[in-house]
Design a protein around this motif. Structure first.
Motif, mmCIF file in Angstrom:
data_model
loop_
_atom_site.group_PDB
_atom_site.id
_atom_site.type_symbol
_atom_site.label_atom_id
_atom_site.label_comp_id
_atom_site.label_asym_id
_atom_site.label_seq_id
_atom_site.Cartn_x
_atom_site.Cartn_y
_atom_site.Cartn_z
ATOM 1 N N ASN A 12 0.869 -1.171 0.000
ATOM 2 C CA ASN A 12 0.000 0.000 0.000
ATOM 3 C C ASN A 12 0.909 1.224 0.000
ATOM 4 O O ASN A 12 1.444 1.600 1.031
ATOM 5 N N LEU A 13 1.070 1.812 -1.150
ATOM 6 C CA LEU A 13 1.946 2.958 -1.279
ATOM 7 C C LEU A 13 1.200 4.218 -0.859
ATOM 8 O O LEU A 13 0.095 4.477 -1.337
ATOM 9 N N PRO A 14 1.797 5.020 0.032
ATOM 10 C CA PRO A 14 1.116 6.212 0.541
ATOM 11 C C PRO A 14 0.649 7.172 -0.549
ATOM 12 O O PRO A 14 -0.451 7.714 -0.462
ATOM 13 N N GLU A 15 1.445 7.356 -1.597
ATOM 14 C CA GLU A 15 1.038 8.291 -2.644
ATOM 15 C C GLU A 15 -0.176 7.790 -3.422
ATOM 16 O O GLU A 15 -1.035 8.562 -3.831
ATOM 17 N N ILE A 16 -0.277 6.476 -3.599
ATOM 18 C CA ILE A 16 -1.444 5.902 -4.275
ATOM 19 C C ILE A 16 -2.672 6.013 -3.377
ATOM 20 O O ILE A 16 -3.758 6.346 -3.841
ATOM 21 N N GLU A 17 -2.496 5.763 -2.088
ATOM 22 C CA GLU A 17 -3.610 5.895 -1.148
ATOM 23 C C GLU A 17 -4.123 7.333 -1.111
ATOM 24 O O GLU A 17 -5.325 7.568 -1.059
ATOM 25 N N LYS A 18 -3.228 8.294 -1.170
ATOM 26 C CA LYS A 18 -3.634 9.706 -1.176
ATOM 27 C C LYS A 18 -4.413 10.031 -2.451
ATOM 28 O O LYS A 18 -5.423 10.718 -2.404
ATOM 29 N N GLN A 19 -3.939 9.525 -3.586
ATOM 30 C CA GLN A 19 -4.641 9.757 -4.849
ATOM 31 C C GLN A 19 -6.034 9.142 -4.809
ATOM 32 O O GLN A 19 -7.003 9.743 -5.254
ATOM 33 N N TRP A 20 -6.138 7.923 -4.253
ATOM 34 C CA TRP A 20 -7.443 7.292 -4.120
ATOM 35 C C TRP A 20 -8.346 8.139 -3.231
ATOM 36 O O TRP A 20 -9.511 8.377 -3.567
ATOM 37 N N ALA A 21 -7.826 8.596 -2.103
ATOM 38 C CA ALA A 21 -8.633 9.379 -1.167
ATOM 39 C C ALA A 21 -9.152 10.659 -1.815
ATOM 40 O O ALA A 21 -10.315 11.027 -1.639
ATOM 41 N N VAL A 22 -8.309 11.324 -2.587
ATOM 42 C CA VAL A 22 -8.730 12.556 -3.264
ATOM 43 C C VAL A 22 -9.835 12.253 -4.271
ATOM 44 O O VAL A 22 -10.864 12.926 -4.309
ATOM 45 N N LYS A 23 -9.645 11.215 -5.073
ATOM 46 C CA LYS A 23 -10.640 10.865 -6.088
ATOM 47 C C LYS A 23 -11.952 10.413 -5.438
ATOM 48 O O LYS A 23 -13.038 10.811 -5.868
ATOM 49 N N ALA A 24 -11.874 9.592 -4.410
ATOM 50 C CA ALA A 24 -13.073 9.097 -3.732
ATOM 51 C C ALA A 24 -13.822 10.237 -3.046
ATOM 52 O O ALA A 24 -15.050 10.292 -3.089
ATOM 53 N N THR A 25 -13.090 11.150 -2.441
ATOM 54 C CA THR A 25 -13.717 12.300 -1.783
ATOM 55 C C THR A 25 -14.393 13.194 -2.812
ATOM 56 O O THR A 25 -15.519 13.658 -2.596
ATOM 57 N N HIS A 26 -13.740 13.420 -3.926
ATOM 58 C CA HIS A 26 -14.327 14.239 -4.990
ATOM 59 C C HIS A 26 -15.617 13.596 -5.516
ATOM 60 O O HIS A 26 -16.626 14.283 -5.718
ATOM 61 N N GLN A 27 -15.587 12.286 -5.726
ATOM 62 C CA GLN A 27 -16.768 11.577 -6.199
ATOM 63 C C GLN A 27 -17.905 11.694 -5.187
ATOM 64 O O GLN A 27 -19.054 11.951 -5.550
ATOM 65 N N ALA A 28 -17.605 11.543 -3.897
ATOM 66 C CA ALA A 28 -18.625 11.648 -2.847
ATOM 67 C C ALA A 28 -19.224 13.052 -2.811
ATOM 68 O O ALA A 28 -20.447 13.215 -2.715
ATOM 69 N N GLU A 29 -18.375 14.062 -2.900
ATOM 70 C CA GLU A 29 -18.853 15.455 -2.904
ATOM 71 C C GLU A 29 -19.737 15.726 -4.121
ATOM 72 O O GLU A 29 -20.782 16.375 -4.000
ATOM 73 N N THR A 30 -19.330 15.233 -5.264
ATOM 74 C CA THR A 30 -20.105 15.432 -6.487
ATOM 75 C C THR A 30 -21.475 14.763 -6.369
ATOM 76 O O THR A 30 -22.500 15.362 -6.697
ATOM 77 N N TYR A 31 -21.485 13.536 -5.876
ATOM 78 C CA TYR A 31 -22.746 12.822 -5.743
ATOM 79 C C TYR A 31 -23.652 13.517 -4.718
ATOM 80 O O TYR A 31 -24.849 13.682 -4.944
ATOM 81 N N TRP A 32 -23.078 13.961 -3.606
ATOM 82 C CA TRP A 32 -23.876 14.650 -2.585
ATOM 83 C C TRP A 32 -24.474 15.941 -3.158
ATOM 84 O O TRP A 32 -25.642 16.242 -2.912
ATOM 85 N N ASN A 33 -23.688 16.666 -3.923
ATOM 86 C CA ASN A 33 -24.208 17.886 -4.553
ATOM 87 C C ASN A 33 -25.371 17.569 -5.493
ATOM 88 O O ASN A 33 -26.338 18.340 -5.566
ATOM 89 N N LEU A 34 -25.286 16.463 -6.214
ATOM 90 C CA LEU A 34 -26.392 16.040 -7.075
ATOM 91 C C LEU A 34 -27.642 15.725 -6.250
ATOM 92 O O LEU A 34 -28.746 16.155 -6.577
ATOM 93 N N LEU A 35 -27.451 14.960 -5.163
ATOM 94 C CA LEU A 35 -28.592 14.571 -4.334
ATOM 95 C C LEU A 35 -29.293 15.762 -3.691
ATOM 96 O O LEU A 35 -30.494 15.711 -3.445
ATOM 97 N N THR A 36 -28.538 16.803 -3.398
ATOM 98 C CA THR A 36 -29.156 17.973 -2.767
ATOM 99 C C THR A 36 -29.768 18.922 -3.792
ATOM 100 O O THR A 36 -30.478 19.842 -3.421
ATOM 101 N N ALA A 37 -29.509 18.682 -5.074
ATOM 102 C CA ALA A 37 -30.044 19.545 -6.127
ATOM 103 C C ALA A 37 -31.166 18.891 -6.929
ATOM 104 O O ALA A 37 -32.053 19.581 -7.426
#
Length: 143
Positions: A12-37
């Motif tokens: 588990n490479l830290p830089e890959i985990e960070k990239q995953w976290a950024v992408k997953a967080t962005h996806q969650a934020e995008t989906y939440w924004n859709l659900l509230t709109a």
């Protein structure tokens, strides 16, 4: 990637985990924004929502989409069922196995207590079911 790649033994490479976290967080934020709109019942998440939903209902007829039991969700028995579910739909969903965040409780927003790690296909299956059953409509600001 080679044929002999073993994900269970991979580092588990830290830089890959960070990239995953950024992408997953962005996806969650995008989906939440859709659900509230937009009411979830009016959203289509993929071009094959109906097929994913039908397969989900057949494979997991008693799955509690309102409140996911994380221990059950991550049990070996559940993981085996999800692997079989993936096999039937993996060619229909791009990055089906990519890690993403899923809300455990349908009535809550994304946060540390209400999030669980899931594959993209698991996310789609559960959120499509929530949307088709109108459970996500409570989050829409236009209600």
């Amino acid at each position: 990637m080679t044929e002999n790649f073993d994900a269970e033994k991979a580092d588990n490479l830290p830089e890959i985990e960070k990239q995953w976290a950024v992408k997953a967080t962005h996806q969650a934020e995008t989906y939440w924004n859709l659900l509230t709109a937009i009411p979830g019942s009016k959203l289509r998440l993929t071009t094959c929502d109906d097929e994913i939903y039908a397969a989900f209902l057949v494979t997991f007829p008693n799955f509690n989409i309102k409140n996911i039991d994380e221990d059950n969700f991550k049990s070996e028995k559940s993981k085996a069922k999800w692997r079989e579910f993936h096999r039937g739909l993996e060619n229909k969903v791009e990055d089906h196995n990519f890690g993403t965040l899923l809300r455990k409780r349908v009535d809550g927003e994304y946060n540390a207590e209400n999030g669980v790690f899931a594959t993209r296909l698991q996310f789609y299956a559960i959120e499509i079911a929530r949307n088709k059953q109108g459970l996500n409509d409570i989050h829409c600001k236009r209600n």
